[in-house]
Motif scaffolding. Sequence first.
Motif, PDB file in Angstrom:
ATOM      1  N   PRO A 129      55.861  22.111 100.925  1.00  0.00           N
ATOM      2  CA  PRO A 129      56.711  22.546 100.241  1.00  0.00           C
ATOM      3  C   PRO A 129      57.239  24.005 100.768  1.00  0.00           C
ATOM      4  N   PRO A 130      58.744  24.374 100.428  1.00  0.00           N
ATOM      5  CA  PRO A 130      59.734  23.494 100.078  1.00  0.00           C
ATOM      6  C   PRO A 130      59.919  22.518 100.993  1.00  0.00           C
ATOM      7  N   ASP A 131      60.132  21.203 100.587  1.00  0.00           N
ATOM      8  CA  ASP A 131      60.269  19.945 101.402  1.00  0.00           C
ATOM      9  C   ASP A 131      61.504  20.355 102.382  1.00  0.00           C
ATOM     10  N   ILE A 132      61.423  20.221 103.550  1.00  0.00           N
ATOM     11  CA  ILE A 132      62.538  20.363 104.625  1.00  0.00           C
ATOM     12  C   ILE A 132      63.704  19.596 104.333  1.00  0.00           C
ATOM     13  N   ARG A 133      63.368  18.444 103.691  1.00  0.00           N
ATOM     14  CA  ARG A 133      64.296  17.028 103.572  1.00  0.00           C
ATOM     15  C   ARG A 133      65.297  17.587 102.366  1.00  0.00           C
TER      16      ARG A 133
END
Length: 361
Positions: A129-133
């Motif tokens: 986190p934070p999710d790169i997606r």
Amino acid sequence: MFSGDADADLRQMADDPTFPHRDAARHALRFRTSGDAADLVAVQDDPHPCGTTDVVFALAGSKRPWLNWVPMPSEAISNVANEIGGRRAQGEQLEVTELGLSAAEPASAVAAFRRVAGPVSIGIAEFPPPDIRTPVRPGRYAVWRYDGTEPVAAVPAPSDVAGRLLHEVAGEPWQSPLSGYVKAAPLGELALDDLLGLLAHLPAAPDTPRWQHLARSTPTYWYRLMQPWVCLGILHHAKDEPWPTSTRREVLVDLAFGVEDWVADAALFALVTAAYREPELRAEVRQLVRARLDAAVAAHRLVTIEESLAKLMLVTPGCRADDRAVATAALARAAQDEEQEEREEPAPAPVEKRRWWRRRG
């Protein structure tokens, strides 16, 4: 005639009583010493702008990140791609079928890797986190989406005409963002779908001596350089639309705050370029660059574009003391991390030392 030494040339201009833009030259020299963006703004805001002040601006930014060149890719996957591409360019028959990453890296870096190495299977251990997606902010325009762990272009491929035009426009780095903006004008004649398609589908490098040479060392750099060129082209899209409600503004802001990617700082670079040209945009653009840098700093994990965002912040018109403090702290951390890695890394060894990837052949 210029000597090739920007500092010497600027000193000569500043000391020449017949030179009509001595103040601009002095500001340029101060920028090269202190790095204060206010001096660069003063060059651009010369009371009698002309082609000569554009030259002074270019000299001020000579060999400076974003002002004259795009920061090099720093991702692990980019380093692997450069090694593979460089060895192949030297004639080595190297086949790569699998690669493993300890954590996710930007979609554009993954795409650039595959443009260099081929259709390699990539395993990713985690998405910390934070999710790169996940986009930093929701927006209408995006060039990447994810199918599980796999980045996928969210836009159609560009036309062949768009790819050829990109080669004509973007074959060399810009002398300055201002000259880059002018040179990118033909890209603005393309359809928006073509411009967005270029950002995700990554046309191959031009077959020129520059890129033939770089293919032996850093073949991924073309993909890092071409995206800011495309974003400069987006600045020319539908220029008759008022800036606050324009498509070009919406596209660039959405891309800047989309998924964590090279496209984000490329879009911000275009916005910074617009801010130099149009003073009324400066307050907003400064806020946008700072907000994106703050998001990177707050991530509490490796953000590979954080260093390039920090360098961009330092050359953003209106950069304040607090902005500069955040940016310089980010750069200091990056330098410290790099020094620590160099101290801890064992003596150079063959390919086997790169434990995050596997090959066959």
